[in-house]
Write a protein that holds these residues in place. Structure first.
Motif, PDB file in Angstrom:
ATOM      1  N   LEU A 119      13.157 -35.416  12.815  1.00  0.00           N
ATOM      2  CA  LEU A 119      14.071 -34.397  13.310  1.00  0.00           C
ATOM      3  C   LEU A 119      15.493 -34.686  12.873  1.00  0.00           C
ATOM      4  O   LEU A 119      15.796 -35.766  12.374  1.00  0.00           O
ATOM      5  CB  LEU A 119      13.993 -34.324  14.840  1.00  0.00           C
ATOM      6  CG  LEU A 119      14.322 -35.615  15.597  1.00  0.00           C
ATOM      7  CD1 LEU A 119      15.785 -35.684  15.988  1.00  0.00           C
ATOM      8  CD2 LEU A 119      13.430 -35.751  16.814  1.00  0.00           C
ATOM      9  N   LEU A 148      19.583 -34.245  14.411  1.00  0.00           N
ATOM     10  CA  LEU A 148      20.347 -34.109  15.647  1.00  0.00           C
ATOM     11  C   LEU A 148      21.306 -32.938  15.550  1.00  0.00           C
ATOM     12  O   LEU A 148      21.658 -32.496  14.455  1.00  0.00           O
ATOM     13  CB  LEU A 148      21.122 -35.401  15.911  1.00  0.00           C
ATOM     14  CG  LEU A 148      20.255 -36.660  16.013  1.00  0.00           C
ATOM     15  CD1 LEU A 148      21.134 -37.900  16.139  1.00  0.00           C
ATOM     16  CD2 LEU A 148      19.269 -36.563  17.163  1.00  0.00           C
ATOM     17  N   PHE A 193      21.614 -40.504  20.528  1.00  0.00           N
ATOM     18  CA  PHE A 193      20.224 -40.061  20.670  1.00  0.00           C
ATOM     19  C   PHE A 193      19.391 -41.143  21.354  1.00  0.00           C
ATOM     20  O   PHE A 193      18.639 -40.857  22.284  1.00  0.00           O
ATOM     21  CB  PHE A 193      19.641 -39.724  19.301  1.00  0.00           C
ATOM     22  CG  PHE A 193      18.188 -39.391  19.317  1.00  0.00           C
ATOM     23  CD1 PHE A 193      17.731 -38.189  19.812  1.00  0.00           C
ATOM     24  CD2 PHE A 193      17.249 -40.297  18.826  1.00  0.00           C
ATOM     25  CE1 PHE A 193      16.380 -37.867  19.828  1.00  0.00           C
ATOM     26  CE2 PHE A 193      15.895 -39.997  18.829  1.00  0.00           C
ATOM     27  CZ  PHE A 193      15.454 -38.779  19.330  1.00  0.00           C
ATOM     28  N   HIS A 225      16.771 -33.690  25.070  1.00  0.00           N
ATOM     29  CA  HIS A 225      16.489 -32.375  24.492  1.00  0.00           C
ATOM     30  C   HIS A 225      17.759 -31.689  23.965  1.00  0.00           C
ATOM     31  O   HIS A 225      17.700 -30.956  22.984  1.00  0.00           O
ATOM     32  CB  HIS A 225      15.757 -31.491  25.494  1.00  0.00           C
ATOM     33  CG  HIS A 225      14.415 -32.032  25.886  1.00  0.00           C
ATOM     34  ND1 HIS A 225      13.375 -32.165  24.987  1.00  0.00           N
ATOM     35  CD2 HIS A 225      13.948 -32.500  27.070  1.00  0.00           C
ATOM     36  CE1 HIS A 225      12.323 -32.673  25.601  1.00  0.00           C
ATOM     37  NE2 HIS A 225      12.644 -32.900  26.859  1.00  0.00           N
ATOM     38  N   ILE A 255      18.833 -32.703  20.171  1.00  0.00           N
ATOM     39  CA  ILE A 255      17.936 -32.404  19.046  1.00  0.00           C
ATOM     40  C   ILE A 255      18.154 -30.992  18.524  1.00  0.00           C
ATOM     41  O   ILE A 255      18.220 -30.042  19.301  1.00  0.00           O
ATOM     42  CB  ILE A 255      16.465 -32.560  19.493  1.00  0.00           C
ATOM     43  CG1 ILE A 255      16.190 -33.998  19.929  1.00  0.00           C
ATOM     44  CG2 ILE A 255      15.502 -32.123  18.396  1.00  0.00           C
ATOM     45  CD1 ILE A 255      14.852 -34.183  20.645  1.00  0.00           C
ATOM     46  N   HIS A 281      16.251 -28.399  17.467  1.00  0.00           N
ATOM     47  CA  HIS A 281      14.817 -28.127  17.624  1.00  0.00           C
ATOM     48  C   HIS A 281      14.201 -27.372  16.448  1.00  0.00           C
ATOM     49  O   HIS A 281      12.995 -27.464  16.222  1.00  0.00           O
ATOM     50  CB  HIS A 281      14.566 -27.414  18.953  1.00  0.00           C
ATOM     51  CG  HIS A 281      14.832 -28.302  20.120  1.00  0.00           C
ATOM     52  ND1 HIS A 281      13.909 -29.182  20.612  1.00  0.00           N
ATOM     53  CD2 HIS A 281      15.960 -28.480  20.867  1.00  0.00           C
ATOM     54  CE1 HIS A 281      14.422 -29.856  21.618  1.00  0.00           C
ATOM     55  NE2 HIS A 281      15.674 -29.453  21.791  1.00  0.00           N
ATOM     56  N   VAL A 336      12.414 -29.950  13.948  1.00  0.00           N
ATOM     57  CA  VAL A 336      11.402 -30.904  14.413  1.00  0.00           C
ATOM     58  C   VAL A 336      10.078 -30.725  13.673  1.00  0.00           C
ATOM     59  O   VAL A 336       9.525 -29.636  13.603  1.00  0.00           O
ATOM     60  CB  VAL A 336      11.178 -30.762  15.934  1.00  0.00           C
ATOM     61  CG1 VAL A 336      10.028 -31.644  16.407  1.00  0.00           C
ATOM     62  CG2 VAL A 336      12.451 -31.089  16.688  1.00  0.00           C
TER      63      VAL A 336
END
Length: 99
Positions: A10, A12, A21, A80, A83, A85, A88
């Motif tokens: 992933l 950031l 993180f 959460h 990240i 998303h 990912v």
């Protein structure tokens, strides 16, 4: 049982560092240590800022159960928000060989 690896790659969100993180994962680490089949976790950062998160499990089913809980039981975890998303790439794969 054969070992399985949960591999998540992933990026950031802008402005979040790898160290931030890792810090945001404190509650996730506590959760993982309580999960049946947990063996170990490693978080690495590539030179371009990509995060590689690897968790070893006794079995793929142990990993799948835990992953489900991270999205439900641990939905309020601060990790959460760190990240991006959309970046990912998540998979759980059986280990073919260990040395």
């Amino acid at each position: 049982m054969s070992e399985a690896l949960e591999i998540t790659i992933l990026r950031l969100v802008p402005g979040v560092t790898g160290a931030e993180f890792v810090e945001a994962n404190d509650d996730i680490n506590t959760y993982l240590r309580r999960r049946p089949g947990f063996r170990r976790r490693r978080i690495a950062e590539d030179g371009d800022g990509t995060i590689i998160d690897i968790v070893a499990w006794d079995s793929a089913s142990d990993g799948r159960r835990s992953a489900s809980g991270i999205m439900t039981e641990m939905a309020d975890s601060p990790v959460h928000a760190t990240i991006d998303h959309a970046t990912v790439d998540f998979r759980i794969v059986p280990v073919l060989e260990t040395r």
